[in-house]
Scaffold this active site. Structure first.
Site, PDB file in Angstrom:
ATOM      1  N   ASN A  20       0.861  -1.174   0.000  1.00  0.00           N
ATOM      2  CA  ASN A  20       0.000   0.000   0.000  1.00  0.00           C
ATOM      3  C   ASN A  20       0.902   1.230   0.000  1.00  0.00           C
ATOM      4  O   ASN A  20       1.491   1.558   1.026  1.00  0.00           O
ATOM      5  CB  ASN A  20      -0.894  -0.045   1.248  1.00  0.00           C
ATOM      6  CG  ASN A  20      -1.719   1.213   1.423  1.00  0.00           C
ATOM      7  OD1 ASN A  20      -1.790   2.050   0.528  1.00  0.00           O
ATOM      8  ND2 ASN A  20      -2.344   1.347   2.586  1.00  0.00           N
ATOM      9  N   LYS A  37       0.109   4.292  -0.308  1.00  0.00           N
ATOM     10  CA  LYS A  37      -0.535   5.476   0.289  1.00  0.00           C
ATOM     11  C   LYS A  37      -0.301   6.714  -0.599  1.00  0.00           C
ATOM     12  O   LYS A  37      -0.204   6.571  -1.811  1.00  0.00           O
ATOM     13  CB  LYS A  37      -0.045   5.678   1.724  1.00  0.00           C
ATOM     14  CG  LYS A  37      -0.206   4.397   2.548  1.00  0.00           C
ATOM     15  CD  LYS A  37      -0.069   4.604   4.021  1.00  0.00           C
ATOM     16  CE  LYS A  37      -0.252   3.270   4.738  1.00  0.00           C
ATOM     17  NZ  LYS A  37      -0.213   3.384   6.177  1.00  0.00           N
ATOM     18  N   GLU A  61      -7.015   4.705   7.744  1.00  0.00           N
ATOM     19  CA  GLU A  61      -6.813   6.133   7.459  1.00  0.00           C
ATOM     20  C   GLU A  61      -8.045   6.717   6.762  1.00  0.00           C
ATOM     21  O   GLU A  61      -8.371   7.883   6.947  1.00  0.00           O
ATOM     22  CB  GLU A  61      -5.537   6.324   6.617  1.00  0.00           C
ATOM     23  CG  GLU A  61      -4.297   6.097   7.467  1.00  0.00           C
ATOM     24  CD  GLU A  61      -3.103   5.525   6.724  1.00  0.00           C
ATOM     25  OE1 GLU A  61      -3.081   5.548   5.483  1.00  0.00           O
ATOM     26  OE2 GLU A  61      -2.184   5.023   7.414  1.00  0.00           O
ATOM     27  N   GLY A  88       2.330   2.404  10.780  1.00  0.00           N
ATOM     28  CA  GLY A  88       3.272   3.510  10.608  1.00  0.00           C
ATOM     29  C   GLY A  88       3.943   3.946  11.896  1.00  0.00           C
ATOM     30  O   GLY A  88       4.593   4.983  11.948  1.00  0.00           O
ATOM     31  N   SER A  94       3.258  -2.001  10.415  1.00  0.00           N
ATOM     32  CA  SER A  94       4.700  -2.060  10.659  1.00  0.00           C
ATOM     33  C   SER A  94       5.313  -3.430  10.356  1.00  0.00           C
ATOM     34  O   SER A  94       6.211  -3.876  11.072  1.00  0.00           O
ATOM     35  CB  SER A  94       5.037  -1.616  12.082  1.00  0.00           C
ATOM     36  OG  SER A  94       4.615  -0.272  12.291  1.00  0.00           O
TER      37      SER A  94
HETATM   38  P1  PGA Z   1       2.734   0.353   7.683  1.00  0.00           P
HETATM   39  O1  PGA Z   1       1.287   0.554   7.015  1.00  0.00           O
HETATM   40  O2  PGA Z   1       3.290  -0.933   7.133  1.00  0.00           O
HETATM   41  O3  PGA Z   1       3.525   1.549   7.233  1.00  0.00           O
HETATM   42  O4  PGA Z   1       2.534   0.308   9.157  1.00  0.00           O
HETATM   43  C1  PGA Z   1       0.447  -0.543   6.792  1.00  0.00           C
HETATM   44  C2  PGA Z   1      -0.864  -0.074   6.220  1.00  0.00           C
HETATM   45  O5  PGA Z   1      -1.363   0.982   6.627  1.00  0.00           O
HETATM   46  O6  PGA Z   1      -1.450  -0.739   5.350  1.00  0.00           O
END
Ligand code: PGA
Length: 253
Positions: free
Chosen positions: A6, A8, A94, A170, A210
């Site tokens: 992803n 984002k 989100e 994140g 993460s």
């Molecule tokens: P992250 O995000 O791996 O940066 O924690 C995962 C996600 O939001 O799909």
């Protein structure tokens, strides 16, 4: 196993092209693992062209719930199909948190995705206060039931669930393998209740939050963990490839 990146709201077109090319080179052929990248809308067409000849699939990060019309700024399922999308992430935390998406809206989007033969990756996950109050199972159960309203399943491969505890996204704070396994087992039993034994087992349940090359193996080794939804680490081709490798090893074990 399924590993989806992803991206984002990151990477302009040149950067998206570069990362896609690097991902294709770094990952090569997989045997047990489906791989997908989910770039921003404006990068989809170009990245799809770069995926030609590889087995990596394309996904979008969001979608509108209606066919077409006067919805300025929105993107429809048909548009996503026309640029080569196979998956669409729906109800990411989100989007729930910053854009007010509700379970009911996510269910309508998931139905719309299925109508266009896009595979929805429906995201669920509790907030930190809910985990601290030991309410995570009830919260996720409500999200699963309500976000999947009206969804029907014929083979199990037309729906993907992603468990992403909000406090682990994140933040660098990954849920422990025990916490992940416990929640995935809970989600599995809900899917079996909703769709029957056979379909309930066939639906992939991804963990997200993460996931890194250093922790992917221990997470993917757990039962009912069928892969990962990867944010930050998906922006680096080598890290992403190493996570895919962990999924391959877990599937082969
Ligand atoms: P992250 O995000 O791996 O940066 O924690 C995962 C996600 O939001 O799909």
């Amino acid at each position: 196993m399924l590993v989806a990146g992803n991206w984002k709201m990151n990477l302009d077109l040149p950067a998206a092209r570069q990362l896609t090319a690097n991902v294709v080179t770094s990952i090569g052929k997989t045997v047990h693992t489906k791989v997908a990248i989910c770039p921003p809308f404006v990068d989809l067409d170009a990245t799809f062209n770069l995926l030609h000849g590889s087995e990596i699939r394309l996904g979008a990060q969001n979608m509108h719930e209606l066919d077409s019309g006067a919805y300025t700024g929105e993107i429809s399922a048909a548009m996503l199909k026309s640029v080569g999308c196979h998956y669409v992430i729906l109800g990411h935390s989100e989007r729930r948190e910053y854009f007010g998406e509700t379970n009911e809206l996510i269910a309508r989007k998931a139905q719309q995705a299925q109508k266009y033969r896009l595979i929805p990756i429906v995201c669920v996950g509790e907030m930190l206060a809910q985990r601290d109050g030991d309410r995570q199972n009830a919260v996720v159960e409500e999200q699963v039931r309500q976000s999947l309203q009206g969804i029907s399943i014929a083979s199990g491969s037309e729906l993907v669930l992603a468990y992403e505890p909000v406090w682990a996204i994140g933040t660098g704070r990954t849920a422990s393998p025990d916490q992940v396994e416990e929640m995935h087992t809970h989600i599995r039993s809900l899917l079996i209740e909703l769709f029957g034994q056979k379909m309930g087992y066939a639906i992939d349940i991804l963990y997200g939050g993460s996931v890194k090359s250093s922790n992917a193996s221990e997470l993917f080794a757990r039962s009912n963990v069928d892969g990962g939804l990867i944010g930050g680490a998906a922006l680096n081709a080598e890290d992403f490839a190493s996570i895919v490798k962990s999924a391959e090893s877990a599937a082969a074990a």
